[in-house]
Scaffold this motif. Structure first.
Motif, mmCIF file in Angstrom:
data_model
loop_
_atom_site.group_PDB
_atom_site.id
_atom_site.type_symbol
_atom_site.label_atom_id
_atom_site.label_comp_id
_atom_site.label_asym_id
_atom_site.label_seq_id
_atom_site.Cartn_x
_atom_site.Cartn_y
_atom_site.Cartn_z
ATOM 1 N N ALA A 158 -43.828 -35.826 23.529
ATOM 2 C CA ALA A 158 -44.507 -35.112 22.442
ATOM 3 C C ALA A 158 -43.943 -35.466 21.066
ATOM 4 O O ALA A 158 -44.704 -35.712 20.121
ATOM 5 C CB ALA A 158 -44.412 -33.603 22.673
ATOM 6 N N LEU A 159 -42.624 -35.477 20.943
ATOM 7 C CA LEU A 159 -42.031 -35.728 19.618
ATOM 8 C C LEU A 159 -42.341 -37.143 19.118
ATOM 9 O O LEU A 159 -42.766 -37.306 17.962
ATOM 10 C CB LEU A 159 -40.526 -35.436 19.654
ATOM 11 C CG LEU A 159 -40.179 -33.946 19.847
ATOM 12 C CD1 LEU A 159 -38.724 -33.775 20.277
ATOM 13 C CD2 LEU A 159 -40.445 -33.153 18.565
ATOM 14 N N PRO A 160 -42.167 -38.184 19.947
ATOM 15 C CA PRO A 160 -42.571 -39.515 19.479
ATOM 16 C C PRO A 160 -44.080 -39.645 19.270
ATOM 17 O O PRO A 160 -44.521 -40.308 18.320
ATOM 18 C CB PRO A 160 -42.088 -40.473 20.567
ATOM 19 C CG PRO A 160 -41.473 -39.662 21.633
ATOM 20 C CD PRO A 160 -41.396 -38.241 21.205
ATOM 21 N N ALA A 161 -44.876 -39.036 20.142
ATOM 22 C CA ALA A 161 -46.339 -39.151 19.982
ATOM 23 C C ALA A 161 -46.793 -38.507 18.674
ATOM 24 O O ALA A 161 -47.633 -39.045 17.952
ATOM 25 C CB ALA A 161 -47.053 -38.507 21.172
ATOM 26 N N GLN A 162 -46.230 -37.331 18.362
ATOM 27 C CA GLN A 162 -46.597 -36.662 17.117
ATOM 28 C C GLN A 162 -46.224 -37.522 15.915
ATOM 29 O O GLN A 162 -46.990 -37.654 14.960
ATOM 30 C CB GLN A 162 -45.877 -35.310 17.031
ATOM 31 C CG GLN A 162 -46.240 -34.499 15.791
ATOM 32 C CD GLN A 162 -47.697 -34.070 15.774
ATOM 33 O OE1 GLN A 162 -48.272 -33.750 16.818
ATOM 34 N NE2 GLN A 162 -48.319 -34.089 14.594
ATOM 35 N N SER B 81 -39.814 -34.887 13.324
ATOM 36 C CA SER B 81 -40.978 -34.767 14.207
ATOM 37 C C SER B 81 -41.022 -33.334 14.730
ATOM 38 O O SER B 81 -40.103 -32.547 14.492
ATOM 39 C CB SER B 81 -40.979 -35.767 15.358
ATOM 40 O OG SER B 81 -42.285 -35.822 15.940
ATOM 41 N N HIS B 82 -42.109 -33.015 15.416
ATOM 42 C CA HIS B 82 -42.281 -31.642 15.879
ATOM 43 C C HIS B 82 -43.281 -31.627 17.031
ATOM 44 O O HIS B 82 -44.058 -32.572 17.211
ATOM 45 C CB HIS B 82 -42.795 -30.758 14.742
ATOM 46 C CG HIS B 82 -44.115 -31.206 14.176
ATOM 47 N ND1 HIS B 82 -45.318 -30.686 14.585
ATOM 48 C CD2 HIS B 82 -44.414 -32.170 13.265
ATOM 49 C CE1 HIS B 82 -46.298 -31.287 13.931
ATOM 50 N NE2 HIS B 82 -45.782 -32.191 13.122
ATOM 51 N N ILE B 103 -37.455 -31.449 14.889
ATOM 52 C CA ILE B 103 -36.245 -32.236 14.678
ATOM 53 C C ILE B 103 -36.075 -32.356 13.181
ATOM 54 O O ILE B 103 -37.006 -32.763 12.473
ATOM 55 C CB ILE B 103 -36.351 -33.644 15.286
ATOM 56 C CG1 ILE B 103 -36.586 -33.555 16.780
ATOM 57 C CG2 ILE B 103 -35.069 -34.427 15.021
ATOM 58 C CD1 ILE B 103 -36.731 -34.915 17.428
ATOM 59 N N VAL B 104 -34.895 -31.974 12.700
ATOM 60 C CA VAL B 104 -34.612 -32.030 11.271
ATOM 61 C C VAL B 104 -33.691 -33.215 10.987
ATOM 62 O O VAL B 104 -32.667 -33.389 11.655
ATOM 63 C CB VAL B 104 -33.936 -30.723 10.810
ATOM 64 C CG1 VAL B 104 -33.539 -30.818 9.336
ATOM 65 C CG2 VAL B 104 -34.869 -29.539 11.050
ATOM 66 N N ALA B 105 -34.096 -34.042 10.021
ATOM 67 C CA ALA B 105 -33.216 -35.104 9.511
ATOM 68 C C ALA B 105 -32.439 -34.495 8.349
ATOM 69 O O ALA B 105 -33.026 -34.035 7.367
ATOM 70 C CB ALA B 105 -34.031 -36.303 9.053
ATOM 71 N N LEU B 106 -31.132 -34.483 8.482
ATOM 72 C CA LEU B 106 -30.286 -33.774 7.519
ATOM 73 C C LEU B 106 -30.223 -34.499 6.170
ATOM 74 O O LEU B 106 -30.183 -35.729 6.121
ATOM 75 C CB LEU B 106 -28.881 -33.660 8.111
ATOM 76 C CG LEU B 106 -27.995 -32.558 7.559
ATOM 77 C CD1 LEU B 106 -28.574 -31.187 7.882
ATOM 78 C CD2 LEU B 106 -26.594 -32.686 8.165
ATOM 79 N N GLU B 107 -30.208 -33.714 5.099
ATOM 80 C CA GLU B 107 -30.194 -34.301 3.755
ATOM 81 C C GLU B 107 -28.992 -35.233 3.536
ATOM 82 O O GLU B 107 -29.119 -36.312 2.957
ATOM 83 C CB GLU B 107 -30.153 -33.184 2.709
ATOM 84 C CG GLU B 107 -30.183 -33.656 1.276
ATOM 85 C CD GLU B 107 -30.193 -32.477 0.309
ATOM 86 O OE1 GLU B 107 -31.288 -32.002 -0.027
ATOM 87 O OE2 GLU B 107 -29.094 -32.033 -0.097
ATOM 88 N N ARG B 127 -45.843 -30.212 9.485
ATOM 89 C CA ARG B 127 -46.038 -31.644 9.289
ATOM 90 C C ARG B 127 -44.692 -32.340 9.111
ATOM 91 O O ARG B 127 -43.748 -31.773 8.547
ATOM 92 C CB ARG B 127 -46.886 -31.922 8.035
ATOM 93 C CG ARG B 127 -48.317 -31.407 8.117
ATOM 94 C CD ARG B 127 -49.171 -32.187 9.120
ATOM 95 N NE ARG B 127 -50.537 -31.658 9.181
ATOM 96 C CZ ARG B 127 -50.931 -30.668 9.985
ATOM 97 N NH1 ARG B 127 -50.062 -30.095 10.822
ATOM 98 N NH2 ARG B 127 -52.181 -30.253 9.984
ATOM 99 N N ILE B 128 -44.644 -33.581 9.534
ATOM 100 C CA ILE B 128 -43.471 -34.419 9.305
ATOM 101 C C ILE B 128 -43.233 -34.539 7.803
ATOM 102 O O ILE B 128 -44.186 -34.653 7.023
ATOM 103 C CB ILE B 128 -43.696 -35.808 9.958
ATOM 104 C CG1 ILE B 128 -43.609 -35.670 11.486
ATOM 105 C CG2 ILE B 128 -42.679 -36.830 9.447
ATOM 106 C CD1 ILE B 128 -44.090 -36.883 12.242
ATOM 107 N N GLY B 129 -41.973 -34.506 7.410
ATOM 108 C CA GLY B 129 -41.615 -34.673 6.004
ATOM 109 C C GLY B 129 -41.440 -33.369 5.249
ATOM 110 O O GLY B 129 -40.942 -33.364 4.117
#
Lengths: 394, 151
Positions: A158-162, B81-82, B103-107, B127-129
């Motif tokens: 799911a995470l890569p697909a999203q 991503s989510h 999933i959080v990309a840390l600052e 949404r991503i970002g």
């Protein structure tokens, strides 16, 4: 490497395959190994190596028997052997195949039986309902499971697909196009378990497990064993079937498991790229030379990752490539001509090696035969670890 | 100080009352002690500056072992991503689906990825970002987790 030194696949076989067969690992392995031996007419004393990769891919069913490569060699009368490997982890069947190929190339063995056996896991509901009391979780999973990251469907799929969808504009219908295409191939394969054709409505109506992943994006958990026998090029002509040759092979790891799926540096650009780069560096053949591709479909997104990593389309372009029809039978690059693990059942890559062998033999695939197939690639696993093998008819 | 390692769970608690509970060890207990004190701590190499998550006894960049120490980070980052999980795979989630996973990309270092949940925001609009900020929430009696809100 000179052509004479190549490794060849000479015999392939499947066990009885299905849901809750009641068969032990020993029974499944014995069936598949005997089929592979009969397929090429080899006797036990002509085999000097055994690699067994056994697994469950989830919660173990009750009464599971644990066996290793030595058990397999002993019960099949293959002893004495000079090479054996019994890996429970790693990227599944590709690991067994490359272990055998490397053993033959190095001279530790001349002929190796490889087997992937999988027992159907407990169902998700059975596993969930078997949890007794609050669960404490150590290791790296203490950073993921408390937040509800509890299944590979989320992390591998799911995470890569999203991310693929939002970054490249990949659509649900493009995932569906692949699912429909490989089901159509399964309809032509007597070994497939799921053979009824699918429509886009069927795909879009398939329930979500973890968005954007639907049930039809997931491979089909079964009891299965798959066996492939490899030998030296020098010996390969001594058996009943025309040998198929390993042109190049590569194994890759770029991060750790299990929690590593969340933190690999790029969820979609990872070890398949490394494995593909290595595989292509070991051959003069190019992606355009490949007649069919058998790409691991534990989840649909993984097929897309391999199409891009192997160079069949640009990064982020797998959705439109699949949607164009290129990957259907009759297209420029038929993909998963046996129907894939979603339809032949979960075999962790072994079905893709077997289908490559059958396609390259040229006379065993019936209506799904790719015309004049001379080069096939198969690939297994994704994310932090994976591998790919290029095979040729001559 | 409350330590996740020693949270008392009522004897009557069932699997449905708690998500999987972190079980810290010598390498990871600083992280959960930090969480209990509402600080997000990430292990950092004092020799080369690399952030090391998940915690390890050695820096994978310069192999330093003696200069590793937890460092408080901003708690800001972006969504890498989510997913919204619909099928419950653990008893705790049976009455909580659908729930999101981010999933959080840390600052401080976008290669430091933190798995968590986004709260107070509709799952379908994630949404991503998107910029996010850590927040500390007691999700079950005695169990505090680092979750995220939109920044």
């Amino acid at each position: 490497m000179s052509k004479r030194d190549r490794v060849a696949a000479i015999g392939v076989g499947y066990s009885t395959t299905g849901r809750r067969t009641g068969l032990t690992r020993r029974q499944l392995v014995a069936q598949a190994a005997k089929k592979a031996m009969e397929d090429c007419g080899i006797s036990a004393d002509q085999i000097d190596g055994v690699v067994l990769h056994a697994g469950v891919a989830g919660a173990e069913p009750p009464g599971l028997d644990f066996i290793d490569a030595l058990d397999v060699a002993q019960m099949l009368g293959i002893m004495p052997i000079s090479f054996y490997n019994s890996d429970q982890g790693g990227p599944a069947y590709i690991h067994a195949a490359i272990s055998a190929i490397a053993a033959i190339q190095s001279g530790q063995a001349h002929t190796v039986l490889t087997v992937r056996v999988i027992n159907q896991r407990l169902s998700s509901a059975q596993e969930r309902d078997s949890v007794q009391g609050p669960m404490r979780i150590g290791g790296d999973s203490q950073f993921t499971m408390p937040f509800g990251s509890v299944t590979p469907i989320q992390t591998i799929s799911a995470l890569p697909a999203q991310r693929h969808m939002e970054r490249y504009g990949t659509t649900e219908e493009q995932f569906g196009a692949h699912v429909i295409s490989q089901r159509a191939n399964a309809a032509l394969n007597d070994d497939a378990l799921m053979r009824d054709p699918l429509t886009m409505d069927d795909y879009l109506n398939s329930r979500f497990v973890s968005k954007p992943v639907r049930l039809l994006d997931c491979d089909y958990p079964v009891d299965s064993a798959s066996a492939i026998i490899f030998t030296t090029e020098e010996r390969a002509g001594d058996f009943a079937k025309k040998p198929v040759f390993v042109e190049s092979a590569a194994l890759s790891a770029t991060d750790i498991l299990p929690a590593g799926f969340e933190k690999v540096v790029d969820l979609n650009h990872n070890s398949p790229y490394h494995a593909s780069e290595l595989m292509w560096s070991r051959t003069d053949l190019k992606p355009a030379d490949v007649d069919c591709a058998q790409l691991y479909d534990g989840f649909t997104i993984i097929v897309f990752q391999w199409l891009e990593a192997l160079g069949f389309c640009g990064e982020g372009e797998a959705g439109s490539f699949v949607e164009s029809g290129a990957t259907r039978l009759g297209g420029s690059l038929p993909v998963n001509t046996d129907g894939g693990a979603c339809n032949v059942g979960r075999r962790h890559g072994a079905n893709f090696c077997i289908e490559s062998v059958r396609q390259l033999r040229g006379n065993e695939s019936g209506e799904r035969q790719v015309k004049d197939a001379e080069v096939a690639v198969w690939a297994n696993a994704t994310g932090p670890f994976s591998g790919a093998v290029l095979m040729t008819k001559d | 100080m409350t330590n996740a390692a020693s949270i008392d769970i009522p004897e009557s608690a069932t699997a449905a009352d708690y998500p999987p509970i972190p079980e810290p060890n010598a390498l990871t207990e600083f992280f959960w002690e930090g969480v209990a004190n509402h600080k997000l701590l990430i292990l950092r190499c004092g020799a080369c500056g690399k952030y090391i998550h998940y915690p390890r006894p050695i820096c994978p960049n310069c192999l330093s072992m003696d200069d590793l120490a937890p460092e408080e980070v901003s708690g800001r980052g972006t969504i890498y991503s989510h997913t919204t999980t619909v099928q419950p795979f653990h008893p705790y989630y049976v009455d909580k689906v659908p729930y999101n996973l981010i999933i959080v990309a840390l600052e401080e270092d976008e290669e430091v990825r933190i798995t968590s949940n986004l709260i107070d925001y509709p799952n379908d609009d994630i949404r991503i970002g998107m910029p996010v900020q850590v927040t500390f929430e007691e999700v079950a009696p005695g169990l505090t987790l680092p979750l995220f809100k939109l920044a």
